[in-house]
Design an enzyme around this catalytic site. Structure first.
Site, short mmCIF file in Angstrom:
data_model
loop_
_atom_site.label_atom_id
_atom_site.label_comp_id
_atom_site.label_asym_id
_atom_site.label_seq_id
_atom_site.Cartn_x
_atom_site.Cartn_y
_atom_site.Cartn_z
CG ASN A 14 -2.20 -0.84 0.89
OD1 ASN A 14 -3.05 -0.44 0.09
ND2 ASN A 14 -2.28 -2.02 1.50
CG HIS A 103 -9.86 -3.53 8.01
ND1 HIS A 103 -9.01 -4.11 8.94
CD2 HIS A 103 -10.92 -4.37 7.90
CE1 HIS A 103 -9.55 -5.24 9.37
NE2 HIS A 103 -10.69 -5.42 8.76
#
Ligand code: GRF
Length: 206
Positions: A14, A103
């Site tokens: 990420n 998440h």
């Protein structure tokens, strides 16, 4: 400064997506010395620091040092990207409305770990990821955007993880950009985006 400090503990995919999107990442901090994401930052010439939580006697003393490190860069935003430490309410309050997390589930379903296994075990037909503001309630802060994928009969935790991760890399840079552009408005629990940008991504590709 209109910049982001990214907190990681591991792989750093990420983080890589944020950097690939050209976002102004001023520093990367890891609580795990062996985190692969540190090398990603180093390759891009982004300052990267290791702050092993194990070196500190308490959660609070670790977080004091972490905040001190973050403040060296005076960022507008703190972005958690696979940062595997539960944060105390005090730390969360300090960065209220300016700390985001990504998440790997469609919150509020499946907070915590092993989200793909749990999604399969529950037989859900829709899975995905969520970008949200961080509050003291683990994985429960105001949702900014979600990306959803269908769960197919042949899916395993590994195939789901792969398809969800691909969407994380689409969603998180978009949300971080919205934040830095001042487009996010936090209402009572819910977040809207000025200009009506799409807060839901649906990916039906194989
Ligand atoms: C991602 O699945 C993210 O949603 C979760 O931890 C994982 C981190 O992966 N919070 P990476 O380090 O960004 O590759």
């Amino acid at each position: 400064m209109n910049s982001v400090v990214v907190l990681i503990s591991g792989r750093g995919s990420n983080l890589q997506a944020l950097l690939d999107a050209g976002l102004p990442v001023s520093a990367v901090i890891s609580n795990v010395p062996s985190a692969a994401g540190l090398a990603i930052a180093a390759r891009r010439g982004v300052p990267n620091r290791v702050l092993p939580h194990k070196d500190f006697a308490s959660r609070e003393s670790f977080e004091d040092a972490l905040a001190e490190e973050i403040e060296r860069y005076s960022p507008k935003l703190v972005a958690l990207a696979g940062f595997m430490r539960v944060l105390t309410p005090g730390f969360v309050e300090r960065y209220r409305d300016r700390m985001l997390n990504i998440h790997p589930s469609l919150l509020p379903a499946f907070p915590g770990l092993n989200t793909h296994e749990r999604a399969l075990a529950e037989g859900v037909k829709l899975h995905g990821c969520t970008a949200h503001f961080v509050t003291a309630d683990l994985d429960h802060g105001p949702i900014v955007a979600q990306a959803a994928i269908p769960v197919r009969r042949q899916d395993t935790a590994a195939t789901l993880a792969l398809r969800v991760l691909k969407q994380e890399h689409v969603l998180y840079p978009r949300v971080v950009r919205w934040f830095l552009d001042g487009k996010l408005v936090i209402g009572r629990g819910a977040v809207s985006v000025k200009g009506n940008d799409a807060q839901l991504v649906f990916d039906d590709s194989p």
